[in-house]
Design a protein around this motif. Structure first.
Motif, mmCIF file in Angstrom:
data_model
loop_
_atom_site.group_PDB
_atom_site.id
_atom_site.type_symbol
_atom_site.label_atom_id
_atom_site.label_comp_id
_atom_site.label_asym_id
_atom_site.label_seq_id
_atom_site.Cartn_x
_atom_site.Cartn_y
_atom_site.Cartn_z
ATOM 1 N N GLY A 97 0.793 -1.132 -0.135
ATOM 2 C CA GLY A 97 0.004 0.018 0.027
ATOM 3 C C GLY A 97 0.577 1.329 -0.154
ATOM 4 N N HIS A 98 2.121 1.106 0.552
ATOM 5 C CA HIS A 98 2.935 2.218 0.390
ATOM 6 C C HIS A 98 3.955 2.486 -0.547
ATOM 7 C CE1 HIS A 98 0.442 3.396 3.859
ATOM 8 N NE2 HIS A 98 0.497 2.097 4.264
ATOM 9 N N LEU A 99 3.605 1.936 -1.608
ATOM 10 C CA LEU A 99 4.619 1.933 -2.804
ATOM 11 C C LEU A 99 4.043 3.386 -3.300
ATOM 12 C CD1 LEU A 99 4.365 -1.082 -4.972
ATOM 13 C CD2 LEU A 99 6.447 -0.275 -4.351
ATOM 14 N N PRO A 143 -1.576 13.426 0.172
ATOM 15 C CA PRO A 143 -0.714 12.852 1.395
ATOM 16 C C PRO A 143 -1.403 11.507 1.784
ATOM 17 C CG PRO A 143 -2.020 14.951 1.630
ATOM 18 C CD PRO A 143 -2.532 14.704 0.447
ATOM 19 N N CYS A 144 -0.323 10.715 2.213
ATOM 20 C CA CYS A 144 -0.672 9.269 2.982
ATOM 21 C C CYS A 144 -0.573 9.240 4.107
ATOM 22 C CB CYS A 144 -0.085 8.328 2.084
ATOM 23 S SG CYS A 144 -0.380 6.729 2.881
ATOM 24 N N TYR A 145 -1.453 8.486 4.996
ATOM 25 C CA TYR A 145 -1.596 8.384 6.602
ATOM 26 C C TYR A 145 -0.121 8.083 6.871
ATOM 27 C CZ TYR A 145 -6.284 8.287 5.395
ATOM 28 O OH TYR A 145 -7.513 8.307 4.857
ATOM 29 N N CYS A 146 0.886 7.359 5.930
ATOM 30 C CA CYS A 146 1.980 6.688 6.293
ATOM 31 C C CYS A 146 3.146 8.073 6.597
ATOM 32 C CB CYS A 146 2.600 5.814 5.432
ATOM 33 S SG CYS A 146 3.063 6.596 4.100
ATOM 34 N N GLY A 147 2.855 9.218 6.175
ATOM 35 C CA GLY A 147 3.654 10.439 5.924
ATOM 36 C C GLY A 147 4.220 10.690 4.628
HETATM 37 ZN ZN ZN Z 1 1.493 5.699 2.659
#
Ligand code: ZN
Length: 406
Positions: free
Chosen positions: A253-255, A263-267
């Motif tokens: 999911g964080h590719l 913006p993504c929740y992962c930063g």
């Molecule tokens: Zn992400």
């Protein structure tokens, strides 16, 4: 000890060690007859017959001796094998960003009963897990079925060996919540027999699809799926989930698939997670999510009912292109022999299969050289069925020992 006793015991032990593999073959539909079971196990007909009889005596499978072979086929018709529809079940539970659900699942991945899906998830994991276990306990009380274990699917990576939900980004749960211990405690507290397990929802979906659905027979199976929010991935290698050194592999999911993206929740920004999930599609189509139905359902309805609308169609194409970019990167790294897509990704594949395949082929080294089959997941509730697979595993490993303990 005389020789006769030793021989009998050796045969018994050999038979016992074949019980688990035999059960797994029937459970996954790979041994529909005793003749196939004999061939798959590589044992004599007598041993296969004894093993099947033992599994039947344990209430796990049915052996049907009525002739099943088609007229004109060679040789004697073989006994048909199937899972016992009246056999034991496991409790399967799933929590996702839009609710939770409990089910009873038999061997063969068969959902025997489900609770109505709840639509709110408390910020306290113990509260939610208590509610979902209570819903499962009510199903067991109603059906009177024997339960031999429990499995839980959560929308987060589950760190091993701690059993903690490391990144429940789309739930209000605290990071690092000890979900496995809390679930196990609630299962014990409800008086439900057998061990309790917890895993990531997309990992479990992939496991279920490998055993019962679109992943059967694949040796290097890559699964990518949208949950209700976000995107997950899983890899099943030679029938086993590849979970990495501490349970955190395949966090696809964080590719990054769009460097200038949301913006993504992962930063980070522009991750597959926020660029290809149901909310991304609704937003790209200019829609504001309504209060009725989950985001996944609203995105599905839009895709199914309004695909002829040019705005909806171009939103779908944008999401497909980003998904294709992500899949191409994964194909280069993992060289899978099959890709299966779940959730909204499955619907996007159905809507325009050629576009997605073309992007993956154009953008990947191995895609160009041969083409990796990209297929939709086929099971309903595959994360629930996968949670059940976790609970069935001890029974598949050693039926006698597991049933004696449960
Ligand atoms: Zn992400």
């Amino acid at each position: 000890m005389n020789g006769k006793v030793t021989t009998a015991r050796t045969r018994l032990e050999r038979g016992r060690s074949a019980l688990g593999p035999a059960l797994e073959l029937v459970h996954t539909g790979r041994a529909p007859t005793r003749a196939v079971l004999t061939a798959e196990l590589g044992v004599t007909r007598a041993t296969a017959g004894a093993v099947a009889a033992e599994l039947e005596a344990l209430g796990l499978i049915r052996v049907d001796s009525r002739p099943g072979a088609a007229a004109g086929s060679q040789g004697r018709p073989s006994h048909r094998l199937s899972v016992d529809a009246n056999g034991p079940v496991v409790l399967a539970a799933q929590v996702h960003s839009d609710g939770f659900r409990a089910a009873l699942v038999g061997l063969g991945g068969r959902i025997v009963a489900t609770s109505p899906g709840a639509v709110t998830v408390s910020a306290d994991p113990a509260q939610v897990l208590g509610e979902v276990v209570d819903a499962g306990a009510a199903l067991l009380a109603e059906t009177g079925l024997r339960c031999v274990g429990a499995g839980l699917a959560v929308p987060s990576a589950v760190a091993e060996p701690e059993g903690t939900a490391l990144n429940p980004l789309h739930l209000a749960w605290p990071a690092g919540a000890p979900v496995r211990d809390v679930f196990a405690e609630r299962v014990r507290g409800a008086g439900i027999a057998g061990p309790a397990f917890t895993g990531n929802d997309v990992n479990l979906a992939a496991l279920a699809e490998h055993r019962h659905g679109a992943g059967r027979g694949a040796a290097h199976l890559l699964c990518v799926a949208t949950g209700h929010r976000g995107v997950g991935g899983a890899l099943v290698l030679d029938g086993r989930l590849h979970t990495g050194s501490s349970g955190l592999a395949l966090e696809v999911g964080h590719l990054t698939v769009n460097p200038e993206g949301r913006p993504c929740y992962c930063g980070s920004r522009g991750c597959l997670d926020v660029e290809t999930d149901p909310l991304a599609f609704l937003t790209a189509a200019g829609r504001t999510p309504g209060p009725e139905g989950s985001l996944l359902q609203q995105a599905r309805d839009l895709l199914r009912n309004e695909y002829t609308d040019t705005v909806v169609r171009s939103a779908a194409e944008e999401i497909v292109d980003r998904l294709g970019l992500g899949l191409a990167g994964l194909v280069n790294i993992l060289n899978p022999d099959r890709i299966i897509l779940g959730g909204l990704h499955r619907e996007l594949l159905d809507a325009d299969p050629e576009r997605l395949r073309a992007v993956v082929t154009d953008r990947s080294l191995w895609g160009r050289s041969g083409g990796v089959p990209i297929l939709p997941c086929t099971l309903d509730h595959n994360s629930l069925v996968g949670a059940a697979e976790l609970a069935w595993q001890p029974v598949l490993d050693d039926p006698l020992a597991a049933l004696a303990q449960a």
